[in-house]
Design a protein around this motif. Structure first.
Motif, short mmCIF file in Angstrom:
data_model
loop_
_atom_site.label_atom_id
_atom_site.label_comp_id
_atom_site.label_asym_id
_atom_site.label_seq_id
_atom_site.Cartn_x
_atom_site.Cartn_y
_atom_site.Cartn_z
N ALA A 163 0.83 -1.21 0.00
CA ALA A 163 0.00 0.00 0.00
C ALA A 163 0.86 1.26 0.00
N THR A 164 2.03 1.19 0.64
CA THR A 164 2.95 2.33 0.66
C THR A 164 3.48 2.64 -0.73
N SER A 291 3.45 7.04 7.04
CA SER A 291 4.51 7.49 6.13
C SER A 291 5.67 8.14 6.87
N ALA A 292 5.37 9.07 7.77
CA ALA A 292 6.43 9.78 8.50
C ALA A 292 7.35 8.85 9.28
N PRO A 293 6.85 7.75 9.88
CA PRO A 293 7.76 6.85 10.59
C PRO A 293 8.90 6.33 9.73
N TYR A 487 11.31 8.33 -1.25
CA TYR A 487 12.08 7.59 -0.25
C TYR A 487 11.19 6.58 0.47
N TYR A 488 9.95 6.99 0.80
CA TYR A 488 9.03 6.06 1.45
C TYR A 488 8.77 4.85 0.55
N ALA A 492 9.76 0.74 1.05
CA ALA A 492 8.76 -0.32 0.95
C ALA A 492 9.17 -1.35 -0.09
N MET A 493 9.73 -0.90 -1.20
CA MET A 493 10.21 -1.82 -2.23
C MET A 493 11.37 -2.66 -1.70
#
Length: 574
Positions: A163-164, A291-293, A487-488, A492-493
């Motif tokens: 989902a990210t 997201s911020a974490p 970057y997020y 995740a990838m």
């Protein structure tokens, strides 16, 4: 395009726009606020001391300072949500929607405190020496227990990571460049394709450098863009000082009733204002989205709670301060309820199968009930007859952007206003324009998103130059958001497919960034709402499951602080 938007809207109606989603988001924030005894209030001053470097040490593990992590996270949240998102919320739900954005932020301060603390606690050092963290890592690495047995949440972590990746496009790439290109087109006349191409090249150059280059760029962009934006905003608010008190009264006076019709604004009921305010609040500060974490996981710190403290400041700065300022600009200037000359988005055109007049109270009430999804009106199917650019049907009502559309002119092709006007018939099916010829509708209606904020900035001391401040501010705000979300997505990838997948992700990210520059704005926002909800729900489940872990982490931080900083002023951690 309207059919695409309706399909996406249908999907969104089951998640982000469902009646239960705002309650799930606010309920989680309220639960932790009470469970942890109002940490967003108790720890606020301590958070300021941490971010100013009072307790920093150079030998701590991590890639960025507390301030750089905060700047990176803020650059991911301070973007179109603050300029376009507030305008969209007010457009949909009226001034009362802004109140619910503020409530979302107040409770979101606690939610973000929790998710960032847990992310930092369970972060992982990658083979290349960089730190990786986020909800997928605390879902994977934390010890979950259910009825005395250990339970793995790796499946939930995988869902969140996927989902990210989707949300990195839906939140960070597509709406950002779309808002930039739309605003630059309206302000400077720059072609959207050119805007997309130039900024896509710059985006690619920045994100190739990874988190250290991203942090270096965003820590310089965030303060600069905030100063520019505030100068322009207060130039409008103080210019219209007599409207400040009425604007505040409108925000807080219609909380439980919705906003009545005024000007071209048809009105919004409580449910509509509440739902849109909470959704736009989430888009603005991303508290609970998870997201911020991911950004904070790279900060240099031994104690996870110290970074959670820093995160408390994000929704406060992003929504309570910046979004309130934007809201006051929109309301004090009066542009939010006025009709303006604009090019109609196909996805926002709706043609009703009868003639309703804005001057007739009974007709206006029917349109109000239709737009607020209380009682639907029949839509028109047939031929729209146009002579010399003017619609001559007398048995229809033309709706655009949730308002009666006036003085409509239809043009051929996709050119500017001085191009040839259209004459002929246009196919309409179920209220939608289905004609395949390239036509353009120009007229007067309500506007929303970044163009509305740009119009508001023209009502200040800077006059017509105010729109340039919005354009420059939005360029910096939104571009930095796109940088951070890349970057997020690559974190995740990395979690899902390993470090080698990142380069392919970045290529797709930049390409999508380019194409979104000239796509339909409404569809982009609807897609954004879907991806945000898909990312938020698994994260809320994860942090609630780890509630006891969070309370234990606060106690451990208290012991650490008293041992390492004896005699220092600090809040009670126990």
């Amino acid at each position: 395009m309207r059919e695409v938007n309706e399909f996406l809207t249908l999907i969104d109606s089951f998640i982000g726009s469902a009646w239960w989603f705002p309650y799930a988001l606010l309920g989680t924030g309220l639960f932790f606020t009470l469970y942890l005894k109002f940490p967003q209030i108790r720890f606020f001053r301590h958070a300021v001391r941490i971010v100013t470097g009072k307790y920093d040490r150079k030998d701590l593990p991590g890639d960025t300072s507390h301030f750089q992590a905060l700047a990176t996270a803020l650059s991911g949240t301070v973007g179109t949500g603050n300029i376009a998102g507030v305008a969209f919320a007010v457009h949909l739900g009226g001034p009362a929607a802004l109140f619910w954005m503020l409530v979302t932020a107040a409770l979101g301060m606690c939610t973000k405190f929790v998710e960032v603390s847990l992310s930092h606690k369970y972060r992982t050092k990658l083979p290349d020496g960089t730190m990786a963290g986020g909800p997928m890592y605390y879902m994977k690495n934390a010890e979950f227990k259910f009825r005395g047995k250990k339970v793995s949440l790796k499946w939930l972590a995988a869902i969140f990571a996927f989902a990210t990746v989707l949300s990195s496009f839906g939140t960070g790439s597509l709406p950002q460049i779309n808002s930039i290109s739309s605003t630059l087109l309206a302000t400077f006349g720059i072609d959207q394709v050119i805007t997309g191409a130039v900024l896509a090249v710059f985006l690619g150059l920045v994100i190739i450098g990874g988190i250290k280059r991203i942090a270096a760029v965003t820590s310089k962009l965030v303060p600069g863009m905030a100063i520019i934006y505030f100068i322009g905003a207060f130039a409008v608010i103080f210019f219209n000082y007599e409207n400040i008190v009425p604007s505040l009264a409108a925000i807080f006076g219609d909380i439980f009733s919705g906003t009545a019709a005024t000007g071209g604004f048809i009105g919004a009921n409580l449910a509509f204002a509440f739902n849109r305010g909470v959704n736009r609040g989430l888009f603005s500060n991303e508290a609970g989205q998870g997201s911020a974490p991911i950004a904070h996981a790279s900060a240099k710190a031994n104690e996870p709670l110290s970074e959670g403290m820093v995160a408390i400041l994000e929704p406060f700065i992003d929504t309570i301060i910046i979004c309130t300022v934007t809201g006051l600009v929109l309301l004090s200037s009066g542009v939010w309820a006025e009709k303006h000359q604009n090019q109609f988005e196909y996805a926002e055109i709706e043609i009703l199968a009868d003639q309703y007049k804005e001057t007739v109270p009974e007709h206006k009430d029917k349109i109000y009930r239709h737009l607020n999804e209380i009682e639907a009106l029949p839509t028109f199917s047939g031929e729209l007859r146009v002579e010399n650019g003017k619609i001559v049907n007398d048995d229809i009502t033309f709706i655009h952007a949730r308002s009666f559309a006036d003085n409509i002119t239809v043009f051929k092709n996709e050119g500017l206003l001085d191009e040839e006007v259209f004459s002929g018939v246009i196919k309409i099916q179920n209220g939608d324009v289905v004609d395949e010829r390239p036509l353009k509708f120009i007229g007067e209606s309500l506007v929303h998103s970044a163009p509305l904020t740009a119009l508001a900035f023209n009502r200040g001391f800077f006059g017509d130059y105010g729109q340039y401040i919005v354009s420059i501010g939005l360029l910096l705000f939104a571009f930095s958001t796109a940088i951070s979300w890349s970057y997020y997505g690559d974190r995740a990838m990395t979690y899902l497919f390993g470090p080698r997948s990142v380069i392919y992700y970045r290529i797709v990210y930049v390409v999508a960034f380019f194409f979104a520059a000239f796509q339909d704005t409404t569809i982009i926002w609807t897609l954004s709402a879907i991806t945000i909800a898909l990312m938020t729900l698994p994260n809320l489940i994860g942090i609630i499951w780890l509630r006891r872990d969070m309370k234990k982490t606060i106690r451990e931080y208290g012991d650490f602080f008293e041992e390492n900083f004896p005699g220092s002023k600090h809040p009670k951690f126990k």
